[in-house]
Design a protein around this motif. Sequence first.
Motif, PDB file in Angstrom:
ATOM      1  N   VAL A 222       0.715  -1.168  -0.228  1.00  0.00           N
ATOM      2  CA  VAL A 222      -0.134   0.088   0.090  1.00  0.00           C
ATOM      3  C   VAL A 222       0.625   1.296   0.126  1.00  0.00           C
ATOM      4  O   VAL A 222       0.521   2.257  -0.592  1.00  0.00           O
ATOM      5  CB  VAL A 222      -0.950   0.083   1.273  1.00  0.00           C
ATOM      6  CG1 VAL A 222      -1.705   1.315   1.433  1.00  0.00           C
ATOM      7  CG2 VAL A 222      -1.973  -0.924   1.102  1.00  0.00           C
ATOM      8  N   LEU A 223       1.759   1.170   0.839  1.00  0.00           N
ATOM      9  CA  LEU A 223       2.777   2.460   0.799  1.00  0.00           C
ATOM     10  C   LEU A 223       3.890   2.568  -0.311  1.00  0.00           C
ATOM     11  O   LEU A 223       4.649   3.508  -0.069  1.00  0.00           O
ATOM     12  CB  LEU A 223       3.548   2.440   2.393  1.00  0.00           C
ATOM     13  CG  LEU A 223       2.415   2.665   3.401  1.00  0.00           C
ATOM     14  CD1 LEU A 223       3.204   2.956   4.801  1.00  0.00           C
ATOM     15  CD2 LEU A 223       1.576   3.768   3.169  1.00  0.00           C
ATOM     16  N   GLY A 224       3.821   1.675  -1.170  1.00  0.00           N
ATOM     17  CA  GLY A 224       4.497   1.688  -2.413  1.00  0.00           C
ATOM     18  C   GLY A 224       5.965   1.551  -2.306  1.00  0.00           C
ATOM     19  O   GLY A 224       6.682   1.855  -3.457  1.00  0.00           O
ATOM     20  N   ARG A 225       6.433   0.920  -1.305  1.00  0.00           N
ATOM     21  CA  ARG A 225       7.884   0.350  -1.384  1.00  0.00           C
ATOM     22  C   ARG A 225       8.270  -0.948  -0.609  1.00  0.00           C
ATOM     23  O   ARG A 225       7.384  -1.298   0.047  1.00  0.00           O
ATOM     24  CB  ARG A 225       8.873   1.615  -0.969  1.00  0.00           C
ATOM     25  CG  ARG A 225       8.656   1.941   0.409  1.00  0.00           C
ATOM     26  CD  ARG A 225       9.481   2.946   1.047  1.00  0.00           C
ATOM     27  NE  ARG A 225       9.107   3.382   2.468  1.00  0.00           N
ATOM     28  CZ  ARG A 225       9.341   2.862   3.584  1.00  0.00           C
ATOM     29  NH1 ARG A 225      10.291   1.654   3.347  1.00  0.00           N
ATOM     30  NH2 ARG A 225       9.454   3.248   4.937  1.00  0.00           N
ATOM     31  N   ILE A 226       9.339  -1.405  -0.819  1.00  0.00           N
ATOM     32  CA  ILE A 226       9.626  -2.454   0.209  1.00  0.00           C
ATOM     33  C   ILE A 226       9.919  -2.019   1.497  1.00  0.00           C
ATOM     34  O   ILE A 226      10.494  -0.601   1.585  1.00  0.00           O
ATOM     35  CB  ILE A 226      10.644  -3.690  -0.512  1.00  0.00           C
ATOM     36  CG1 ILE A 226      12.000  -2.779  -0.585  1.00  0.00           C
ATOM     37  CG2 ILE A 226      10.056  -4.287  -1.579  1.00  0.00           C
ATOM     38  CD1 ILE A 226      13.082  -3.999  -0.965  1.00  0.00           C
ATOM     39  N   GLY A 227      10.366  -2.808   2.369  1.00  0.00           N
ATOM     40  CA  GLY A 227      10.502  -2.244   3.588  1.00  0.00           C
ATOM     41  C   GLY A 227      12.018  -2.298   3.712  1.00  0.00           C
ATOM     42  O   GLY A 227      12.809  -3.062   3.279  1.00  0.00           O
ATOM     43  N   GLU A 228      12.647  -1.262   4.971  1.00  0.00           N
ATOM     44  CA  GLU A 228      14.023  -1.232   5.022  1.00  0.00           C
ATOM     45  C   GLU A 228      14.097  -1.797   6.427  1.00  0.00           C
ATOM     46  O   GLU A 228      13.286  -1.851   7.408  1.00  0.00           O
ATOM     47  CB  GLU A 228      14.587   0.347   5.162  1.00  0.00           C
ATOM     48  CG  GLU A 228      14.324   0.858   3.622  1.00  0.00           C
ATOM     49  CD  GLU A 228      15.163   0.056   2.447  1.00  0.00           C
ATOM     50  OE1 GLU A 228      16.428  -0.688   2.956  1.00  0.00           O
ATOM     51  OE2 GLU A 228      15.024   0.248   1.306  1.00  0.00           O
ATOM     52  N   PRO A 229      15.315  -2.410   6.754  1.00  0.00           N
ATOM     53  CA  PRO A 229      15.501  -2.834   8.038  1.00  0.00           C
ATOM     54  C   PRO A 229      15.048  -1.758   9.230  1.00  0.00           C
ATOM     55  O   PRO A 229      14.774  -2.336  10.416  1.00  0.00           O
ATOM     56  CB  PRO A 229      16.987  -3.226   8.200  1.00  0.00           C
ATOM     57  CG  PRO A 229      17.346  -3.318   6.827  1.00  0.00           C
ATOM     58  CD  PRO A 229      16.626  -2.483   6.025  1.00  0.00           C
ATOM     59  N   GLU A 230      15.435  -0.371   9.043  1.00  0.00           N
ATOM     60  CA  GLU A 230      15.298   0.661   9.908  1.00  0.00           C
ATOM     61  C   GLU A 230      13.731   0.580  10.369  1.00  0.00           C
ATOM     62  O   GLU A 230      13.231   0.958  11.637  1.00  0.00           O
ATOM     63  CB  GLU A 230      15.664   1.839   9.796  1.00  0.00           C
ATOM     64  CG  GLU A 230      17.254   1.901   9.553  1.00  0.00           C
ATOM     65  CD  GLU A 230      17.741   1.286   8.334  1.00  0.00           C
ATOM     66  OE1 GLU A 230      19.019   1.244   8.454  1.00  0.00           O
ATOM     67  OE2 GLU A 230      16.926   1.060   7.565  1.00  0.00           O
ATOM     68  N   ASP A 231      12.912   0.246   9.396  1.00  0.00           N
ATOM     69  CA  ASP A 231      11.403   0.348   9.620  1.00  0.00           C
ATOM     70  C   ASP A 231      11.012  -0.618  10.797  1.00  0.00           C
ATOM     71  O   ASP A 231      10.230  -0.385  11.487  1.00  0.00           O
ATOM     72  CB  ASP A 231      10.745  -0.102   8.264  1.00  0.00           C
ATOM     73  CG  ASP A 231      10.753   0.888   7.056  1.00  0.00           C
ATOM     74  OD1 ASP A 231      10.690   2.403   7.356  1.00  0.00           O
ATOM     75  OD2 ASP A 231      10.968   0.641   6.100  1.00  0.00           O
ATOM     76  N   ILE A 232      11.576  -1.792  10.600  1.00  0.00           N
ATOM     77  CA  ILE A 232      11.337  -3.013  11.433  1.00  0.00           C
ATOM     78  C   ILE A 232      11.890  -2.559  12.775  1.00  0.00           C
ATOM     79  O   ILE A 232      11.300  -2.919  14.012  1.00  0.00           O
ATOM     80  CB  ILE A 232      11.945  -4.233  10.838  1.00  0.00           C
ATOM     81  CG1 ILE A 232      11.273  -4.292   9.480  1.00  0.00           C
ATOM     82  CG2 ILE A 232      11.044  -5.458  11.990  1.00  0.00           C
ATOM     83  CD1 ILE A 232       9.808  -4.258   9.223  1.00  0.00           C
ATOM     84  N   GLY A 233      13.177  -2.308  12.775  1.00  0.00           N
ATOM     85  CA  GLY A 233      13.987  -2.135  14.089  1.00  0.00           C
ATOM     86  C   GLY A 233      13.389  -1.042  15.032  1.00  0.00           C
ATOM     87  O   GLY A 233      13.331  -1.463  16.252  1.00  0.00           O
ATOM     88  N   ARG A 234      12.989  -0.128  14.307  1.00  0.00           N
ATOM     89  CA  ARG A 234      12.105   1.005  15.244  1.00  0.00           C
ATOM     90  C   ARG A 234      10.768   0.375  15.999  1.00  0.00           C
ATOM     91  O   ARG A 234      10.593   0.627  17.418  1.00  0.00           O
ATOM     92  CB  ARG A 234      11.934   2.024  14.341  1.00  0.00           C
ATOM     93  CG  ARG A 234      13.005   2.986  14.428  1.00  0.00           C
ATOM     94  CD  ARG A 234      12.760   4.380  13.630  1.00  0.00           C
ATOM     95  NE  ARG A 234      12.000   4.226  12.047  1.00  0.00           N
ATOM     96  CZ  ARG A 234      12.706   4.471  11.155  1.00  0.00           C
ATOM     97  NH1 ARG A 234      14.053   4.592  11.161  1.00  0.00           N
ATOM     98  NH2 ARG A 234      12.082   4.267  10.022  1.00  0.00           N
TER      99      ARG A 234
END
Length: 260
Positions: A222-234
């Motif tokens: 939905v948000l138009g990109r794949i995730g980055e590790p920082e998205d999950i780490g936070r």
Amino acid sequence: MNSQQNEHPSVVVVTGASAGIGRSAAVEIARRGSGVIATYHSRPEGAEETVALIEELGGRAHALRLDVGDTATFPAFHDAVRDLLASEWGADSIDALVNNAGFGGGRSFEEMTEEAFDDYYRVLLRGPYFLTRSLLPLLAPGGAILSVSSSSVRPGDTEPGYSGYAGMKAGLITASRFLARELGERGIRVNTIAPGPTRTRLGGDAFEKYPEIIAPLAAKTVLGRIGEPEDIGRVIAFLVSPEAAWITGQDIQVSGGYAL
């Protein structure tokens, strides 16, 4: 306040912290003031890079080797954590355990072997389950356990080739929900998070080797990109912190709306 200055320092164990989501979680946890014990399996240099990043922030971290697929090593790992807590932090307990170590999925049902299935089981389900039991005596009352599941478990994200992988992650989610009930008497919170496609080293550095797979995955998000590790780490850092003291027994999607 920096945890190193507290009378009772906060220390968190993060497994699989030599790269990707584990590294990001370790750094974000340290940024919030906790000490970190960062585990690695085959990449000590990656774990030392994680330690260096934390030290650059003014935090404190140490790396320990752990094979999450070999439960016979867990008693020795427990002792190593106990000794490190005493020698480096003057502490006798950890505040949280992050079960992140693992490997990617991707083997069709017709190609699945018992050996491959057992590898999924040892690393993705049995390992974190019994590592949690092994470290439970060191986990402070009111602490937190956070395990990394996967968006592949949810309806709508049923890509071919992930039956073994997703089956173990589903088991981890269910076991964690029951542990939340069982350990709640000690004030211990147990949750899982489910990342969607995230740029990590899993799958043999698939995103680096095959960049053409990124656009189709982003198109399903939905948000138009794949995730980055920082998205999950936070999110991990938040869930093991006192700020999330009223959250337990949950599997939280951290996927940017993948496969909605």
